[in-house]
Enzyme design. Sequence first.
Site, mmCIF file in Angstrom:
data_model
loop_
_atom_site.group_PDB
_atom_site.id
_atom_site.type_symbol
_atom_site.label_atom_id
_atom_site.label_comp_id
_atom_site.label_asym_id
_atom_site.label_seq_id
_atom_site.Cartn_x
_atom_site.Cartn_y
_atom_site.Cartn_z
ATOM 1 N N ASP A 196 -4.895 1.554 6.838
ATOM 2 C CA ASP A 196 -5.602 1.102 8.059
ATOM 3 C C ASP A 196 -4.879 1.868 9.343
ATOM 4 O O ASP A 196 -3.578 1.915 9.231
ATOM 5 C CB ASP A 196 -5.642 0.295 9.102
ATOM 6 N N ASP A 233 0.559 -1.087 0.257
ATOM 7 C CA ASP A 233 0.213 -0.122 0.446
ATOM 8 C C ASP A 233 0.627 1.222 0.364
ATOM 9 O O ASP A 233 0.549 2.090 -1.068
ATOM 10 C CB ASP A 233 -0.790 0.309 1.603
ATOM 11 N N ASP A 247 7.140 3.486 3.420
ATOM 12 C CA ASP A 247 7.243 5.011 4.187
ATOM 13 C C ASP A 247 8.874 5.322 4.758
ATOM 14 O O ASP A 247 9.132 5.366 3.321
ATOM 15 C CB ASP A 247 6.165 4.518 5.200
ATOM 16 N N LYS A 292 5.490 8.042 0.582
ATOM 17 C CA LYS A 292 5.635 9.177 1.882
ATOM 18 C C LYS A 292 6.858 10.010 1.464
ATOM 19 O O LYS A 292 7.601 9.692 0.897
ATOM 20 C CB LYS A 292 5.662 8.302 3.186
ATOM 21 N N ARG A 352 -9.576 0.344 6.848
ATOM 22 C CA ARG A 352 -9.568 -0.060 5.309
ATOM 23 C C ARG A 352 -10.547 -0.166 4.310
ATOM 24 O O ARG A 352 -10.353 0.302 2.384
ATOM 25 C CB ARG A 352 -9.491 -1.805 5.306
HETATM 26 P P1 IMP Z 1 8.078 1.386 6.156
HETATM 27 O O1 IMP Z 1 7.988 -0.392 6.035
HETATM 28 O O2 IMP Z 1 8.229 2.261 7.193
HETATM 29 O O3 IMP Z 1 7.969 1.581 4.557
HETATM 30 O O4 IMP Z 1 5.918 1.358 6.601
HETATM 31 C C1 IMP Z 1 5.638 0.347 5.668
HETATM 32 C C2 IMP Z 1 4.876 -0.472 6.178
HETATM 33 O O5 IMP Z 1 3.996 0.789 7.401
HETATM 34 C C3 IMP Z 1 3.165 -0.577 5.120
HETATM 35 O O6 IMP Z 1 2.730 -1.753 4.794
HETATM 36 C C4 IMP Z 1 1.862 0.306 5.378
HETATM 37 O O7 IMP Z 1 0.454 -1.316 6.558
HETATM 38 C C5 IMP Z 1 2.194 0.578 7.299
HETATM 39 N N1 IMP Z 1 2.021 2.283 7.039
HETATM 40 C C6 IMP Z 1 3.262 2.875 7.264
HETATM 41 N N2 IMP Z 1 2.303 4.634 6.883
HETATM 42 C C7 IMP Z 1 1.386 4.187 7.039
HETATM 43 C C8 IMP Z 1 0.526 5.425 6.773
HETATM 44 O O8 IMP Z 1 0.501 6.207 6.552
HETATM 45 N N3 IMP Z 1 -1.000 4.815 7.242
HETATM 46 C C9 IMP Z 1 -1.068 3.498 7.034
HETATM 47 N N4 IMP Z 1 0.139 2.341 7.359
HETATM 48 C C10 IMP Z 1 0.702 2.694 7.092
HETATM 49 MG MG MG Z 2 1.870 -2.815 6.004
#
Ligand code: IMP
Ligand code: MG
Length: 193
Positions: free
Chosen positions: A177, A118, A121, A149, A183
């Site tokens: 979510d 989705d 980040d 993001k 969702r």
């Molecule tokens: P990362 O591992 O920091 O890149 O985060 C990615 C995961 O964290 C994604 O699979 C999302 O499920 C969750 N996530 C990160 N940012 C958000 C947000 O703003 N809203 C909801 N879920 C997020």
């Molecule tokens: Mg996720």
Amino acid sequence: MADRWDQNPVALKTVGDNPRLGQVLISQTQIAERVKDLAGEIIRSYHQGESFDLVIVAIMTGSLIFLADLVRAMPLPIRIAIMMVSNYPGASMESKGVKINYDVKEEISGKHVLVVDDILDTGQTLFTVAALLRERGAKSVRTCVLLDKLLPEPKCIAADFVGFQVPNKFVVGYGLDYDNLFRNYPAIAVLEV
Ligand code: IMP
Ligand code: MG
């Protein structure tokens, strides 16, 4: 009972004093158009002559809605596998470390794999999953996210296919979510805290 989120008092109060739906960043129509274009980009980049061979590994549960729309815009023989990964479990809005809760069952070795999530980040989730699939002998591993993001600091991975860039805020809807809520909200909105 009101069938629209912005008219439904229960929806508006879903989480009581907790964070709730704020500004809509991306509308349903914008998502629908972009997802179709993205599917086209993916198809073109994987099509080699007559052959098309792709396993999509979808990161659940966030990619659920995106996946459903994306693959229906790809009229090709695609295999779909799922993996359940959590980084922001429950009501957390900060990363708690990547945890694989359900591993992919599809044979990955020798296959072209596209990981679908989705949102990108920090990149920890995609980085961890992509490395794991490469270790298992995938012929290629590329990544696709609906949202990327914008962060001030560099990320450990860049996605190959990106739907939209979003500001550095916690967003929900279209599969994303907060505490497993929102969702089913059909657009992307900022979560108000
Ligand atoms: P990362 O591992 O920091 O890149 O985060 C990615 C995961 O964290 C994604 O699979 C999302 O499920 C969750 N996530 C990160 N940012 C958000 C947000 O703003 N809203 C909801 N879920 C997020
Ligand atoms: Mg996720």
